[in-house]
Structures are given as structure tokens and as C-alpha cells.
Scaffold this motif. Structure first.
Motif, PDB file in Angstrom:
ATOM      1  N   GLY A 101       0.803  -1.211   0.000  1.00  0.00           N
ATOM      2  CA  GLY A 101       0.000   0.000   0.000  1.00  0.00           C
ATOM      3  C   GLY A 101       0.839   1.265   0.000  1.00  0.00           C
ATOM      4  O   GLY A 101       0.422   2.288  -0.549  1.00  0.00           O
ATOM      5  N   VAL A 102       2.020   1.192   0.601  1.00  0.00           N
ATOM      6  CA  VAL A 102       2.927   2.342   0.573  1.00  0.00           C
ATOM      7  C   VAL A 102       3.412   2.584  -0.851  1.00  0.00           C
ATOM      8  O   VAL A 102       3.511   3.726  -1.314  1.00  0.00           O
ATOM      9  N   VAL A 103       3.724   1.507  -1.569  1.00  0.00           N
ATOM     10  CA  VAL A 103       4.203   1.631  -2.946  1.00  0.00           C
ATOM     11  C   VAL A 103       3.111   2.199  -3.844  1.00  0.00           C
ATOM     12  O   VAL A 103       3.370   3.091  -4.668  1.00  0.00           O
ATOM     13  N   THR A 104       1.886   1.696  -3.720  1.00  0.00           N
ATOM     14  CA  THR A 104       0.803   2.231  -4.554  1.00  0.00           C
ATOM     15  C   THR A 104       0.540   3.698  -4.256  1.00  0.00           C
ATOM     16  O   THR A 104       0.201   4.474  -5.150  1.00  0.00           O
ATOM     17  N   ALA A 105       0.717   4.106  -2.993  1.00  0.00           N
ATOM     18  CA  ALA A 105       0.542   5.515  -2.657  1.00  0.00           C
ATOM     19  C   ALA A 105       1.659   6.366  -3.252  1.00  0.00           C
ATOM     20  O   ALA A 105       1.411   7.468  -3.763  1.00  0.00           O
TER      21      ALA A 105
END
Length: 328
Positions: A302-306
Motif C-alpha cells: 500500500g505504501v508503494v501504490t501511494a
């Protein structure tokens, strides 16, 4: 988009899934897979870690992309998505509250709670928007969703603070972490996705009606409110399955349907399957990047997608700074 493009994207997805099985803290060669059943350590690595991630990432990515596309069509709002409308936040809050009250609650009940919360949240938004002008609804819906998402997020953070013993687990789950998820969690969410697929198949030919206004839909003998409710149930089932497995994950349901609409011909039967493939590919690649950005430590996908979706979303807003256009 030609059939060759579809086949190319599917091939790229298969390559990414294969890389997900082989790459990580311990590299696994394709030849080693042939004898994985004879190596206890490698068998544990494959069955407990790599195989679940290889399956969870594309399935959750596809579910989020389709759910976002449905919400954008049903509301005729290009900014509608599970994270923007607060559907993720509502489902997450219900799961954290259940874990706070009943730490040993079974996965099936968590899935059911996530689904009910996502469904009620979407219905609440549609009720708050009300039967007002289309332009007015376009402007109100993201604002209402953002406010409600902030309220649910505040409640979730309060629950986490009140129960420090589960703080690390809850925070890891709330960031959309695929690492450490099991096949059991995936199987628990699969009935929700299967039911969503059946309902979507029955609704498939009527989705294009939402390119028209509600008055035109009534002229054709259909009830837009009933169709919208059916679509909301499908989107809620998809989101609930994702939230129950990996937690809330942003930007996939917002950006991927927009990309699919630009690449494919008009009509849901053209761009919605493409959105599913793109969503699966995007989240699989994000999970791969999450393993190497802070190698050898994993960071949540989720950090990467953000990190990837935030700048792209700002760019899209810059491109449309002249106004908000509804989905056509």
C-alpha cells in the motif's frame, strides 16, 4: 485496443506473477522449483509466503480496479473509488472494532462485517447525495466520502491506541500489506469475490445504461435506482474481500479504471476486463517493488501504490483543473 495488446498484458501479468514466486529475500531459481517438494525449507517458503503473495496481489488488484470502475460508472463521477468515497475506511473500521472486541473472531465473520460496512457506507453516500442535479452530485460525492473517511479513520486510530497489544498487527494491516498473508485468508475472501462475479455477470449488459442519465434509463423501461443498488452490492463485495485479506489500499480503484477507459473502446465489456488485468498487474508489480525498496526488509504494498499513485493522481487533477467531468 487490439487483441494483441490484451494478450501482451496477460503475458506480462504471468511474468510478474512468476517473478513474485521466485524473487525476494531468498532468490529461488526455476530449476529449484522442480525439486521444491524434497526441500523442507524451500517448501515452507513457497507454500507459506511466496504462493500466497503470488495469488493475493493480482486477485486483490483486479477486485479493486473493477470495484472502482463500477463506482465511477454508478455515480457518474471520475473521482469515485473505494478509498476516495470512504468505503475502505468504513470496512477497515468495522474489522478493527471487531478485533478489538473479539480478538479470536473467525475470518468468515470478519469478511461478513467488511462487506456489510462497505455496503452501508456506499448506500449512505448515495442517500446523502440525494436526488439532486447531476452536476451537484458530482461535486458533493467526493467531499462527503472524504469527510466520512476521516471520521472512520479517527475511530480506527482510537481503537488501535486503546489496545497496544494489537497495535503492530493492526498498523501493518491498515497499510495494505500483502506480506505474511496466508492462503486461508484468501480462501475466506473467495466466496465474496465469487458471488460478486455472478452478480456482475447478471448485470453486465445493463451497465452501459449508466452512460445515459437516469431519465433516459427510465424511458428504456429500467429502474436506475435498482440497477445502482445491484452495482453497489457487487462493488461492496469486491472491496470487502480485499479489505479482509490485505486491508485498505489506495489509488488502484481510482486510477486503473481511468487508464482502462483511455486504452479500450467505449463500453463496459471492453474496458472493465482491461481494468481487471491492469489492476492485477499493478498490484503485483507494487508487491515486487515492496520487497526491494528497503531490501532486505519488506514494506507494505500500500505504501508503494501511494508513492506511485499520488503523483499520478495530482497530474490527472492538473490536467482537469478546468473542471470535473462525469464519466461517459
Amino acid at each position: 485496443m487490439t487483441r494483441a495488446w490484451y494478450l501482451g498484458l496477460l503475458a506480462l501479468l504471468l511474468v510478474a506473477m512468476s517473478a513474485s514466486l521466485l524473487l525476494g529475500y531468498r532468490q529461488v531459481s526455476p530449476l529449484a522449483l522442480l525439486s521444491w517438494s524434497q526441500d523442507a525449507v524451500l517448501r515452507h517458503l513457497i507454500l507459506e509466503y511466496r504462493l500466497p503473495r503470488m495469488l493475493i496481489a493480482p486477485l486483490c488488484g483486479a477486485a479493486l480496479a473493477v470495484a472502482g470502475g463500477l463506482l465511477q460508472s454508478l455515480t457518474r463521477n471520475p473521482l469515485a473509488a473505494p478509498d476516495v468515497l470512504g468505503v475502505n475506511a468504513a470496512a477497515s473500521c468495522s474489522v478493527v472494532l471487531a478485533l478489538y472486541l473479539w480478538p479470536e473472531l473467525a475470518l468468515g465473520w470478519l469478511n461478513l462485517l467488511a462487506f456489510v460496512s462497505a455496503l452501508l457506507m456506499t448506500q449512505l453516500l448515495l442517500w446523502l447525495v440525494g436526488p439532486q442535479g447531476e452536476r451537484h452530485s458530482l461535486l458533493r460525492l467526493p467531499l462527503l466520502g472524504t469527510v466520512l473517511a476521516m471520521l472512520f479513520s479517527a475511530l480506527t486510530q482510537t481503537l488501535i491506541t486503546l489496545d497496544p497489544s494489537t497495535q503492530d498487527q493492526a498498523l501493518s494491516w491498515l497499510t495494505g500489506n500483502i506480506a505474511g498473508r496466508s492462503l486461508l485468508q484468501l480462501l475466506a475472501a473467495f466466496p465474496l469475490w465469487l458471488l460478486a462475479g455472478v452478480l456482475l455477470w447478471r448485470l453486465w449488459r445493463q451497465l452501459d445504461l449508466f452512460y445515459l442519465g437516469d431519465s433516459q434509463i427510465r424511458t428504456l423501461g429500467q429502474d436506475p435506482l435498482t440497477l445502482r443498488r445491484h452495482g453497489v452490492v457487487v462493488a461492496s463485495l469486491l472491496v470487502a474481500g480485499v479489505v479482509a485479506v490485505i486491508g485498505p489500499l489506495g489509488f488502484v480503484g481510482l486510477l486503473v479504471p481511468r487508464m482502462a477507459r483511455r486504452l479500450a473502446a467505449e463500453g463496459h465489456r471492453h474496458w472493465l476486463p482491461l481494468a481487471a488485468v491492469l489492476g492485477a498487474l499493478l498490484l503485483t508489480l507494487a508487491d515486487l517493488l515492496a520487497r526491494f525498496i528497503c531490501y532486505p526488509e519488506d514494506i507494505p504494498a500500500g505504501v508503494v501504490t501511494a508513492l506511485l499513485g499520488g503523483p499520478l493522481f495530482l497530474y490527472l487533477l492538473y490536467r482537469q483543473r478546468g473542471g470535473i467531468h462525469d464519466v461517459r
